[in-house]
Design a protein around this motif. Structure first.
Motif, short mmCIF file in Angstrom:
data_model
loop_
_atom_site.label_atom_id
_atom_site.label_comp_id
_atom_site.label_asym_id
_atom_site.label_seq_id
_atom_site.Cartn_x
_atom_site.Cartn_y
_atom_site.Cartn_z
N ASP A 214 0.79 -1.24 0.00
CA ASP A 214 0.00 0.00 0.00
C ASP A 214 0.81 1.28 0.00
OD1 ASP A 214 0.88 -0.29 2.78
OD2 ASP A 214 -0.53 1.34 3.19
N GLU A 219 6.94 0.15 -3.79
CA GLU A 219 7.07 0.37 -5.23
C GLU A 219 8.16 -0.50 -5.87
OE1 GLU A 219 5.18 2.09 -7.34
OE2 GLU A 219 3.81 2.57 -5.70
N PHE A 222 6.68 -3.83 -6.40
CA PHE A 222 5.73 -3.84 -7.52
C PHE A 222 6.48 -4.01 -8.84
CE2 PHE A 222 2.77 -0.88 -4.91
CZ PHE A 222 2.09 -1.97 -4.39
N ARG A 233 -1.80 -2.56 -5.75
CA ARG A 233 -1.69 -1.53 -4.72
C ARG A 233 -3.01 -1.44 -3.96
NH1 ARG A 233 0.77 4.56 -5.06
NH2 ARG A 233 -0.02 5.26 -3.06
N SER A 240 1.65 4.65 -9.77
CA SER A 240 2.33 3.55 -9.11
C SER A 240 2.92 2.60 -10.14
CB SER A 240 1.35 2.79 -8.21
OG SER A 240 1.92 1.62 -7.67
N ARG A 245 -5.22 -2.24 -8.56
CA ARG A 245 -5.42 -1.80 -7.19
C ARG A 245 -6.73 -2.31 -6.63
NH1 ARG A 245 -8.78 2.82 -6.36
NH2 ARG A 245 -9.54 3.72 -8.31
#
Length: 283
Positions: A214, A219, A222, A233, A240, A245
């Motif tokens: 979150d 990042e 990710f 996310r 992002s 998400r």
């Protein structure tokens, strides 16, 4: 490097995500804790994974064809007490990693732990007059919690923290930001993405990575996940590296249940395929 875009709601990305994951023999599912499995709360000691998330993680962790890992900014000993089931835990943004029955600590972080302890001690004094400001010494990193600090006092706390770290941290420490926190850690390239890469290296080739988190500190993870899997996310639609998400930790439970079903379907197809032989895979 391409600029980041706001992630789409997972429902809109579902066909593409399914295409990436549904035929995989195994999955690696990595999860942040705060803001992902547990709602964000003012007192970090009070953070608790939702019942649905606890149950969903436990079910997923029992699957022999899914490796489940927790990757958190919390200290390793802390986060291991807050969620049961996964075979792998990474604490302090990946600076400490528990797997295969042992714990590895990054050697640079180990060497700078004394500097972290000194900075946290200095900040306890320097920030004593800031209402509700809390300093957490996590041994390898430190966190200045600002969530309960009055809005008018927050800039003061940030300024004092930066001045203290600049003066006494030298070139060994750096500050990174998160959701109303300041993280103090060793000044070298390392983050959750590095931890996910280490964990993924133990998986069979072609194992997709699912990473759910979150915050800004997620990042790098990710980016690792998006190479052959999916980054999800939790929260708003800010730009992002995650391509999908969900709104809140409540949505995470639904994602984990869906991944469980996806893995079950893949296992059933594999077992019914001609010439299938049962195979025991290590967790």
């Amino acid at each position: 490097m391409e600029s980041e875009s706001p992630p789409l709601r997972l429902a809109a990305r579902l066909p593409a995500v399914r295409a990436k994951l549904e035929d995989a023999a195994r999955l690696l599912v990595c999860l942040d804790f705060d803001g992902t499995l547990a709602p964000i709360v003012e007192d970090p000691d009070a953070a608790t994974a939702t019942a649905r998330n606890r149950n969903a993680v436990a079910r997923l962790a029992e699957r022999p064809d899914v490796t489940t890992a927790i990757v958190s900014g919390r200290a390793l000993t802390d986060v291991r007490e807050r969620v049961d089931g996964p075979s792998i835990y990474a604490g302090n943004h990946g600076l400490e990693l528990a797997r295969h029955g042992s714990i590895a600590v990054h050697p640079v972080a180990r060497k700078r732990a004394a500097r972290i302890e000194r900075i946290c001690s200095l900040l306890e004094t320097a920030l004593a007059s800031v209402p509700n400001c809390r300093i957490e010494n996590k041994r390898l990193t430190g966190t200045v919690h600002l969530r309960a600090v009055p809005a008018a006092a927050e800039p003061i706390a940030r300024r004092i923290t930066r001045r203290t770290v600049d003066r006494f941290g030298g070139d060994e420490l750096e500050i990174s930001t998160g959701k109303r926190i300041l993280e103090i850690g060793p000044d070298f390239r390392w983050g959750k993405g590095n931890a996910v890469e280490l964990i993924a290296a133990d998986e069979p080739p072609g194992t997709p990575v699912v990473y759910i988190g979150d915050d800004v500190t997620d990042e790098s993870a990710f980016r690792v996940a998006e190479s052959d899997g999916i980054g999800i996310r939790v929260g708003g639609d800010e730009p992002s590296s995650a391509s999908a998400r969900v709104e809140s930790p409540a949505g995470v439970a639904s994602v984990l249940s869906w991944l469980d079903s996806l893995a079950s379907d893949a296992a059933a197809r594999s077992e019914s395929a001609p010439g299938h032989r049962p195979e025991n895979r290590p967790r």
